[in-house]
Motif scaffolding. Structure first.
Motif, PDB file in Angstrom:
ATOM      1  N   PRO A   1       0.808  -1.222   0.000  1.00 31.14           N
ATOM      2  CA  PRO A   1       0.000   0.000   0.000  1.00 31.14           C
ATOM      3  C   PRO A   1       0.841   1.272   0.000  1.00 31.14           C
ATOM      4  O   PRO A   1       0.293   2.364  -0.069  1.00 31.14           O
ATOM      5  N   ALA A   2       2.163   1.107   0.092  1.00 35.29           N
ATOM      6  CA  ALA A   2       3.043   2.286   0.084  1.00 35.29           C
ATOM      7  C   ALA A   2       4.301   1.967  -0.719  1.00 35.29           C
ATOM      8  O   ALA A   2       4.721   0.812  -0.811  1.00 35.29           O
ATOM      9  N   ARG A   3       4.887   3.009  -1.301  1.00 35.67           N
ATOM     10  CA  ARG A   3       6.095   2.856  -2.110  1.00 35.67           C
ATOM     11  C   ARG A   3       7.119   3.905  -1.692  1.00 35.67           C
ATOM     12  O   ARG A   3       6.756   5.041  -1.390  1.00 35.67           O
ATOM     13  N   VAL A   4       8.374   3.490  -1.694  1.00 32.66           N
ATOM     14  CA  VAL A   4       9.467   4.397  -1.353  1.00 32.66           C
ATOM     15  C   VAL A   4      10.323   4.649  -2.583  1.00 32.66           C
ATOM     16  O   VAL A   4      10.703   3.719  -3.290  1.00 32.66           O
ATOM     17  N   GLN A   5      10.594   5.919  -2.811  1.00 35.54           N
ATOM     18  CA  GLN A   5      11.477   6.336  -3.895  1.00 35.54           C
ATOM     19  C   GLN A   5      12.452   7.360  -3.340  1.00 35.54           C
ATOM     20  O   GLN A   5      12.072   8.225  -2.552  1.00 35.54           O
ATOM     21  N   TRP A   6      13.717   7.251  -3.742  1.00 42.00           N
ATOM     22  CA  TRP A   6      14.755   8.180  -3.296  1.00 42.00           C
ATOM     23  C   TRP A   6      15.222   9.017  -4.479  1.00 42.00           C
ATOM     24  O   TRP A   6      15.646   8.474  -5.482  1.00 42.00           O
ATOM     25  N   ASP A   7      15.133  10.326  -4.333  1.00 46.24           N
ATOM     26  CA  ASP A   7      15.559  11.230  -5.397  1.00 46.24           C
ATOM     27  C   ASP A   7      16.579  12.222  -4.844  1.00 46.24           C
ATOM     28  O   ASP A   7      16.577  12.499  -3.644  1.00 46.24           O
ATOM     29  N   PRO A   8      17.447  12.760  -5.695  1.00 46.53           N
ATOM     30  CA  PRO A   8      18.442  13.708  -5.189  1.00 46.53           C
ATOM     31  C   PRO A   8      17.797  14.869  -4.437  1.00 46.53           C
ATOM     32  O   PRO A   8      16.873  15.506  -4.938  1.00 46.53           O
ATOM     33  N   GLU A   9      18.292  15.096  -3.227  1.00 49.36           N
ATOM     34  CA  GLU A   9      17.852  16.264  -2.462  1.00 49.36           C
ATOM     35  C   GLU A   9      18.274  17.515  -3.223  1.00 49.36           C
ATOM     36  O   GLU A   9      19.149  17.473  -4.095  1.00 49.36           O
ATOM     37  N   ARG A  10      17.663  18.637  -2.913  1.00 46.60           N
ATOM     38  CA  ARG A  10      17.916  19.893  -3.629  1.00 46.60           C
ATOM     39  C   ARG A  10      18.426  20.972  -2.688  1.00 46.60           C
ATOM     40  O   ARG A  10      18.062  20.987  -1.500  1.00 46.60           O
ATOM     41  N   ASP A  11      19.235  21.869  -3.246  1.00 48.74           N
ATOM     42  CA  ASP A  11      19.690  23.010  -2.457  1.00 48.74           C
ATOM     43  C   ASP A  11      18.749  24.194  -2.688  1.00 48.74           C
ATOM     44  O   ASP A  11      17.712  24.060  -3.350  1.00 48.74           O
ATOM     45  N   ILE A  12      19.106  25.342  -2.161  1.00 52.75           N
ATOM     46  CA  ILE A  12      18.222  26.504  -2.211  1.00 52.75           C
ATOM     47  C   ILE A  12      17.952  26.962  -3.645  1.00 52.75           C
ATOM     48  O   ILE A  12      16.937  27.600  -3.926  1.00 52.75           O
ATOM     49  N   ARG A  13      18.856  26.626  -4.566  1.00 52.71           N
ATOM     50  CA  ARG A  13      18.645  26.947  -5.981  1.00 52.71           C
ATOM     51  C   ARG A  13      18.036  25.776  -6.750  1.00 52.71           C
ATOM     52  O   ARG A  13      17.962  25.789  -7.977  1.00 52.71           O
TER      53      ARG A  13
ATOM     54  N   LEU B   1       7.336   9.215  -0.553  1.00 50.30           N
ATOM     55  CA  LEU B   1       6.532   8.099  -0.069  1.00 50.30           C
ATOM     56  C   LEU B   1       5.181   8.118  -0.777  1.00 50.30           C
ATOM     57  O   LEU B   1       4.398   9.057  -0.617  1.00 50.30           O
ATOM     58  N   GLY B   2       4.958   7.094  -1.596  1.00 47.82           N
ATOM     59  CA  GLY B   2       3.704   6.991  -2.335  1.00 47.82           C
ATOM     60  C   GLY B   2       2.690   6.153  -1.562  1.00 47.82           C
ATOM     61  O   GLY B   2       3.023   5.071  -1.085  1.00 47.82           O
ATOM     62  N   LEU B   3       1.472   6.670  -1.437  1.00 47.69           N
ATOM     63  CA  LEU B   3       0.423   5.980  -0.688  1.00 47.69           C
ATOM     64  C   LEU B   3      -0.715   5.592  -1.615  1.00 47.69           C
ATOM     65  O   LEU B   3      -1.158   6.390  -2.438  1.00 47.69           O
ATOM     66  N   SER B   4      -1.189   4.368  -1.461  1.00 52.43           N
ATOM     67  CA  SER B   4      -2.340   3.914  -2.245  1.00 52.43           C
ATOM     68  C   SER B   4      -3.196   3.001  -1.372  1.00 52.43           C
ATOM     69  O   SER B   4      -2.764   2.536  -0.311  1.00 52.43           O
ATOM     70  N   GLY B   5      -4.417   2.732  -1.839  1.00 48.69           N
ATOM     71  CA  GLY B   5      -5.279   1.787  -1.139  1.00 48.69           C
ATOM     72  C   GLY B   5      -5.474   2.105   0.328  1.00 48.69           C
ATOM     73  O   GLY B   5      -5.867   3.209   0.711  1.00 48.69           O
ATOM     74  N   GLU B   6      -5.152   1.132   1.178  1.00 48.22           N
ATOM     75  CA  GLU B   6      -5.343   1.296   2.621  1.00 48.22           C
ATOM     76  C   GLU B   6      -4.525   2.463   3.171  1.00 48.22           C
ATOM     77  O   GLU B   6      -4.972   3.187   4.070  1.00 48.22           O
ATOM     78  N   ALA B   7      -3.314   2.665   2.633  1.00 45.56           N
ATOM     79  CA  ALA B   7      -2.467   3.749   3.123  1.00 45.56           C
ATOM     80  C   ALA B   7      -3.094   5.114   2.856  1.00 45.56           C
ATOM     81  O   ALA B   7      -3.005   6.019   3.692  1.00 45.56           O
ATOM     82  N   VAL B   8      -3.720   5.298   1.688  1.00 44.65           N
ATOM     83  CA  VAL B   8      -4.393   6.565   1.380  1.00 44.65           C
ATOM     84  C   VAL B   8      -5.535   6.808   2.364  1.00 44.65           C
ATOM     85  O   VAL B   8      -5.705   7.916   2.881  1.00 44.65           O
ATOM     86  N   ARG B   9      -6.319   5.775   2.619  1.00 39.46           N
ATOM     87  CA  ARG B   9      -7.452   5.912   3.548  1.00 39.46           C
ATOM     88  C   ARG B   9      -6.958   6.271   4.949  1.00 39.46           C
ATOM     89  O   ARG B   9      -7.520   7.152   5.615  1.00 39.46           O
ATOM     90  N   ARG B  10      -5.906   5.587   5.411  1.00 42.14           N
ATOM     91  CA  ARG B  10      -5.365   5.884   6.735  1.00 42.14           C
ATOM     92  C   ARG B  10      -4.808   7.307   6.782  1.00 42.14           C
ATOM     93  O   ARG B  10      -5.002   8.026   7.771  1.00 42.14           O
ATOM     94  N   TYR B  11      -4.104   7.695   5.740  1.00 41.68           N
ATOM     95  CA  TYR B  11      -3.535   9.042   5.656  1.00 41.68           C
ATOM     96  C   TYR B  11      -4.626  10.096   5.803  1.00 41.68           C
ATOM     97  O   TYR B  11      -4.541  10.996   6.650  1.00 41.68           O
ATOM     98  N   ALA B  12      -5.658   9.978   4.995  1.00 45.09           N
ATOM     99  CA  ALA B  12      -6.709  11.002   4.970  1.00 45.09           C
ATOM    100  C   ALA B  12      -7.567  10.997   6.227  1.00 45.09           C
ATOM    101  O   ALA B  12      -7.986  12.063   6.702  1.00 45.09           O
ATOM    102  N   ASP B  13      -7.838   9.810   6.786  1.00 43.76           N
ATOM    103  CA  ASP B  13      -8.822   9.700   7.866  1.00 43.76           C
ATOM    104  C   ASP B  13      -8.235   9.570   9.267  1.00 43.76           C
ATOM    105  O   ASP B  13      -8.918   9.851  10.249  1.00 43.76           O
ATOM    106  N   GLU B  14      -6.969   9.135   9.361  1.00 41.00           N
ATOM    107  CA  GLU B  14      -6.413   8.842  10.684  1.00 41.00           C
ATOM    108  C   GLU B  14      -5.129   9.606  11.014  1.00 41.00           C
ATOM    109  O   GLU B  14      -4.917   9.994  12.159  1.00 41.00           O
TER     110      GLU B  14
END
Length: 198
Positions: free
Chosen positions: A113-125, A136-149
């Motif tokens: 229900p969740a996915r992890v992706q790592w991308d280069p961090e960014r500086d002020i520019r 962190l990608g949320l789908s299904g049960e994770a989306v429901r928990r995110y929005a409601d809990e």
């Protein structure tokens, strides 16, 4: 830089919450900030990506200037919810040392229900840094928990994004940095991210 330090969660957090960022069109973002919850037009059936890094969000939404990303939200969620998402997440890429084989990874990715992706961090520019920021990608049960809990508060930080961007454009990078949300290395539970680091 060692691999384990390149893939660390950096976030703004308290003893009970962690702040993540999202950007939406005003029709979604403004009611969310006003009411502290996402409006009916927010699609629960779609995957939603949350980002603990303010500057990575600025890179993604162009300081709140990209179409349908004009409203930047700081969403406070419970640390318990954040941990649940990580515990139930799968990497978005296949890593031989972590996954049994490609078929196992694809099966885990489909079920998670969740996915992890790592991308280069960014500086002020918004230039890439040598270490990574968590998405962190949320789908299904994770989306429901995110929005409601998990959500404890939603703040419209679009004015802050515009102010920081204005200082950067004016050449006042020190002034811009002074306004950034303070993000520190997140105190992850031992072993939590071992299977989520490439």
């Amino acid at each position: 830089m060692a691999e384990h330090t390149r893939h660390r969660i950096r976030a703004r957090y308290t003893g009970t919450t962690v702040t993540v960022y999202q950007a939406y069109a005003p029709r979604i973002g403004l009611p969310a900030a006003r009411d502290g919850r996402f409006p009916a037009g927010w699609k629960r059936e779609r995957m939603t990506w949350i980002k603990p890094s303010f500057l990575w969000m600025m890179y993604r939404c162009g300081w709140g200037a990209k179409e349908d990303q004009e409203t930047v939200l700081a969403v406070e969620i419970t640390r318990e919810g954040f941990a649940w998402a990580l515990e139930h997440a799968c990497l978005t890429e296949y890593v031989p040392g972590i996954h049994g084989d490609h078929a196992d990874w694809r099966r885990d990715l489909k079920r998670a229900p969740a996915r992890v992706q790592w991308d280069p961090e960014r500086d002020i520019r918004l230039e890439p840094l040598p270490y990574r920021a968590l998405q962190l990608g949320l789908s299904g049960e994770a989306v429901r928990r995110y929005a409601d809990e998990w959500i404890t508060g939603i703040t419209d930080v679009t004015p802050l994004a515009h102010e920081i961007h204005g200082l950067v454009r004016a050449g006042d990078t020190d002034g811009a940095r002074a306004l950034l949300p303070r993000e520190e290395e997140y105190p992850e539970p031992p072993g939590l991210l071992d299977r989520l680091r490439p």
